[in-house]
Scaffold this active site. Structure first.
Site, PDB file in Angstrom:
ATOM      1  CG  ASP A  23      37.712  14.382  -8.253  1.00  0.00           C
ATOM      2  OD1 ASP A  23      38.724  13.951  -8.842  1.00  0.00           O
ATOM      3  OD2 ASP A  23      36.929  13.643  -7.614  1.00  0.00           O
ATOM      4  CG  HIS A  40      46.676  15.613 -13.706  1.00  0.00           C
ATOM      5  ND1 HIS A  40      45.573  15.634 -12.890  1.00  0.00           N
ATOM      6  CD2 HIS A  40      47.148  14.341 -13.647  1.00  0.00           C
ATOM      7  CE1 HIS A  40      45.392  14.428 -12.363  1.00  0.00           C
ATOM      8  NE2 HIS A  40      46.331  13.631 -12.807  1.00  0.00           N
ATOM      9  CG  LEU A 134      42.251  35.173  -4.303  1.00  0.00           C
ATOM     10  CD1 LEU A 134      40.814  34.991  -3.819  1.00  0.00           C
ATOM     11  CD2 LEU A 134      42.395  34.549  -5.706  1.00  0.00           C
TER      12      LEU A 134
END
Ligand code: IPE
Ligand code: IPE
Ligand code: MG
Length: 243
Positions: A23, A40, A134
């Site tokens: 965020d 972004h 991962l």
């Protein structure tokens, strides 16, 4: 000494599964007089760094909140920009992530996204399915309440009887089926709420909040969060193992 070798120490107990509410992109951009989409983009660049740090630190699962079911309510140009960014990221990063042994998964409603994006996500998931260094779960068009309602609805469709409903069965109907609950959930940008992220799975997660905006949350910040986690006493409703 290069920046990357400044700090190598990690605590003995590192979380198996880290989840991040990425965020603060908009505020990061605003502070620089830039449009929200620039935030972004910077956030997406940062994601590469954090994925790499997770691989380096030996974290097994990383779940990232990239677009919520409520984010559709943002201005149309921001929503369209976010859809384009995710497409670009897949195009640009997929091969390297695959080489690095990252397995991509998606949680949320894929079928409600535009067809080209759906196809890119499906391709990325298939291409990386054999990787296990991962496991990267991308929450895109994801909402925790939506996930729970969807699980309940599927259980009814499957004719599950009331006495068959257990936490394990319920887990198996969630988007996150097969993924352990997050040990550590990080939220950047100073907000202290779940915003509908993993609300079932986070029952006993440790939370870590930092005022840092997501584009500035770097490897060292991640290391700090892992240290804070290692000092927590997870009791799961019981008494401390240290007593
Ligand atoms: C998080 O950054 C990214 C998404 C929700 C897609 P924000 O866009 O929420 O940034 P702020 O909270 O407005 O600063
Ligand atoms: C949560 O952030 C969603 C993502 C990070 C993708 P928001 O910025 O949408 O959350 P609120 O609106 O501040 O609660
Ligand atoms: Mg926000």
């Amino acid at each position: 000494m290069s920046d990357d070798t400044r700090f190598t120490g990690l605590p003995e107990h590192i979380p198996t599964h880290v989840a991040i509410i990425m965020d603060g992109n908009g505020r990061w951009a605003k502070a620089r007089g830039l449009p929200r989409l620039a935030g972004h983009k910077a956030g997406t660049e940062n994601l590469r760094r954090v994925i790499r740090a997770c691989v380096e630190f030996g974290i097994k699962y990383l779940t990232i909140y990239a677009f919520s079911t409520e984010n559709w309510g943002r201005p149309a140009d921001e929503v369209a920009g976010l859809m384009n960014i995710i497409k670009e990221v897949i195009d640009k990063e997929l091969d390297e992530l695959n080489r690095e042994g990252v397995q991509l998964r998606h949680i949320g409603h894929l079928e409600r996204l535009e067809p080209t994006l759906q196809q890119k996500v499906r391709h990325a998931v298939e291409l990386t399915a054999h990787n296990d260094r991962l496991i990267l779960d991308i929450a895109f068009n994801y909402g925790g309440r939506d996930e729970i309602l969807c699980a309940a609805s599927k259980m009814l469709q499957d004719g599950i009887q009331p006495d068959q409903v257990t936490p394990e069965l319920f887990d198996s109907y969630l988007f996150t089926s097969g993924i352990p609950d997050p040990d550590l959930i990080i939220r950047t940008s100073g907000e202290m709420r779940t915003s509908n992220f993993l609300i079932w799975q986070s029952a006993y997660s440790e939370w870590y909040f930092t005022p840092t905006y997501w584009p500035d949350f770097d490897r060292e910040e991640l290391r700090k969060a892992i240290f804070a986690y290692s000092e927590r006493d997870r009791r799961f409703g019981k008494v401390s193992s240290k007593d």
